[in-house]
Design an enzyme around this catalytic site. Structure first.
Site, PDB file in Angstrom:
ATOM      1  N   GLU A   1     -18.867  22.919 -26.698  1.00 36.00           N
ATOM      2  CA  GLU A   1     -20.089  23.358 -27.378  1.00 36.00           C
ATOM      3  C   GLU A   1     -19.826  24.583 -28.256  1.00 36.00           C
ATOM      4  OE1 GLU A   1     -21.307  21.931 -23.184  1.00 36.00           O
ATOM      5  OE2 GLU A   1     -19.570  22.826 -24.181  1.00 36.00           O
TER       6      GLU A   1
ATOM      7  N   ALA B   1      14.276   0.171  -1.246  1.00 34.54           N
ATOM      8  CA  ALA B   1      15.708   0.431  -1.139  1.00 34.54           C
ATOM      9  C   ALA B   1      16.352  -0.727  -0.393  1.00 34.54           C
ATOM     10  CB  ALA B   1      15.990   1.750  -0.409  1.00 34.54           C
TER      11      ALA B   1
ATOM     12  N   SER C   1      18.910   2.585  -4.099  1.00 33.96           N
ATOM     13  CA  SER C   1      17.599   2.348  -4.706  1.00 33.96           C
ATOM     14  C   SER C   1      17.598   2.559  -6.217  1.00 33.96           C
ATOM     15  CB  SER C   1      16.554   3.275  -4.079  1.00 33.96           C
ATOM     16  OG  SER C   1      16.897   4.639  -4.283  1.00 33.96           O
TER      17      SER C   1
ATOM     18  N   ARG D   1       9.700  13.595 -18.550  1.00 34.35           N
ATOM     19  CA  ARG D   1      10.650  13.536 -19.651  1.00 34.35           C
ATOM     20  C   ARG D   1      10.102  12.696 -20.798  1.00 34.35           C
ATOM     21  NH1 ARG D   1      15.222  17.019 -19.173  1.00 34.35           N
ATOM     22  NH2 ARG D   1      15.306  17.555 -16.955  1.00 34.35           N
TER      23      ARG D   1
ATOM     24  N   GLU E   1       4.903  10.055  -5.289  1.00 37.32           N
ATOM     25  CA  GLU E   1       6.017   9.164  -5.610  1.00 37.32           C
ATOM     26  C   GLU E   1       6.891   8.823  -4.409  1.00 37.32           C
ATOM     27  OE1 GLU E   1       8.369   9.763  -8.999  1.00 37.32           O
ATOM     28  OE2 GLU E   1       6.683   9.838 -10.396  1.00 37.32           O
TER      29      GLU E   1
ATOM     30  N   GLY F   1       8.139   9.877  -0.024  1.00 34.09           N
ATOM     31  CA  GLY F   1       8.636   8.549   0.298  1.00 34.09           C
ATOM     32  C   GLY F   1       7.585   7.747   1.063  1.00 34.09           C
TER      33      GLY F   1
ATOM     34  N   ALA G   1       3.349   8.080   1.726  1.00 38.24           N
ATOM     35  CA  ALA G   1       2.459   6.997   1.309  1.00 38.24           C
ATOM     36  C   ALA G   1       1.695   6.441   2.499  1.00 38.24           C
ATOM     37  CB  ALA G   1       3.274   5.892   0.634  1.00 38.24           C
TER      38      ALA G   1
ATOM     39  N   ALA H   1       1.029   7.929   5.406  1.00 41.71           N
ATOM     40  CA  ALA H   1       0.077   8.910   5.930  1.00 41.71           C
ATOM     41  C   ALA H   1      -1.185   8.962   5.076  1.00 41.71           C
ATOM     42  CB  ALA H   1       0.733  10.277   6.012  1.00 41.71           C
TER      43      ALA H   1
END
EC number: 3.5.4.26
Length: 350
Positions: free
Chosen positions: A61, A173, A179, A218, A278, A280, A284, A286
């Site tokens: 504004e 993996a 991996s 990157r 990302e 491990g 994910a 949890a």
């Protein structure tokens, strides 16, 4: 003076569409929402435009009022069309609602309300000063533009995006631990573009110790992106002195806990609105067990291992009917790989 948008409902809608376009120019990352503003003279002429360029810079504004003055236009009697309810507090900058009052604006149209306990209330302030206020014009589009921020403010925790990069059979993996790389260069380049738009990126100490990731964003030529997310390491173990997460390319925060609620609360206190997870599998799992994943980015490569580490471990689901579900919002082909983007399905839709 600029183009004529018209002060009819169609003209207001067109001005809001323009404000949304302006808002999208702002950064997707940062503590503040992306906001755009268009000022219309009483005859519907556009006399000023502005958008928020990030925390500490003028709000949309104020930027639009400055643009009007630069054009030599008087904003008195104008209508401000804004994608978010003007704020009503002093933070890094002053309250936008008062700036509109001081400028002599007579009408304000905003798309969605500001849910902030401190920043909200601008509409009431405007009405108290005799300004007509209308809301919910292009509300769905405005909410989508700021959904990370809106969720963080209303839920009291960051929007959590869980990223996985797996084989067709869900492995991250091989059985020997290798991996790099399951997905191809196009998928990895896309993942870096996502990193450049989030506020923080998290991994466990296990992933940090095993992979020694940089967790930087990157550009396609390999250089550092202009914005670097906060790098978050979750777990009790120390990082070795030479770990890339200890370099100066970006800030690193080590949260010595396994409690994901503590992690999310600590990041919310730092005004982190969008967290990318990302790795491990432990983190994910949890977050899934805590029902704290809002969006999935599943990069899937046409590779089959048959054995190896899965993307997630068991987290209490024993029957299909109890499995959390998301709805697919987008898919992308990235070289030979596929990206599936999905968001949580509200309980009422499950």
């Amino acid at each position: 003076m600029g183009s004529t948008a018209g002060s009819t409902p169609a003209g207001i809608a067109a001005a809001m569409d323009r404000a949304l376009t302006l808002a999208a120019r702002g950064p997707a990352h940062g503590p503040n929402p992306r906001v755009g503003c268009v000022l219309l003279a009483p005859d519907g002429t556009v006399i000023g435009e502005g958008w928020h360029r990030g925390a500490g810079t003028p709000h949309a504004e104020v930027a639009a009022l400055h643009d009007a003055h630069t054009r030599g236009c008087d904003p008195r009697g104008a209508t401000a069309v804004v994608t978010l309810e003007p704020c009503n507090h002093t933070g890094r900058t002053g309250p936008c609602a008062q700036a509109l009052v001081d400028a002599g604006i007579t009408d304000v149209v905003h798309a969605i309300d500001d849910p902030g306990a401190r920043s909200g209330g601008g509409a009431d302030h405007l009405r108290a000063h005799g300004i007509r206020v209308t809301s919910e014009v292009r509300a769905a589009a405005a909410l989508e533009l700021v959904h990370h921020w809106h969720h963080a403010v209303t839920a009291g925790r960051p929007w959590v995006t869980l990223k996985t990069a797996t084989t067709l059979d869900g492995r991250v993996a091989a059985s020997d631990g290798t991996s790099k790389w399951i997905t191809g260069p196009e998928a990895r380049e896309h993942a870096h573009s996502v990193r450049a738009q989030v506020d923080a990126i998290a991994v466990t100490t296990g992933t940090a110790l095993a992979d020694d990731p940089a967790l930087t964003a990157r550009t396609p030529d390999g250089g550092l992106a202009a914005h670097q997310p906060l790098r978050v390491v979750v777990g009790h173990r120390d990082l070795p002195p030479g770990a890339r997460l200890r370099d100066d390319d970006a800030e690193t925060l080590h949260l010595r806990t396994h409690d994901v609620h503590h992690v999310l609360a600590a990041l919310h206190d730092r005004e982190i609105r969008h967290l990318l997870v990302e790795g491990g599998p432990a983190l994910a799992t949890a977050l899934l067990a805590a029902d704290a994943v809002d969006e999935l980015h599943a990069y899937i490569a046409p590779v089959i291992l048959g054995d190896g580490r899965p993307a997630v471990a068991p987290f209490g689901v024993t029957t299909l009917a109890a499995a959390p579900r998301w709805h697919t919002t987008d898919t992308h082909r990235l070289g030979d790989d596929i990206l599936v983007v999905a968001r949580r399905t509200p309980a009422t839709e499950a």
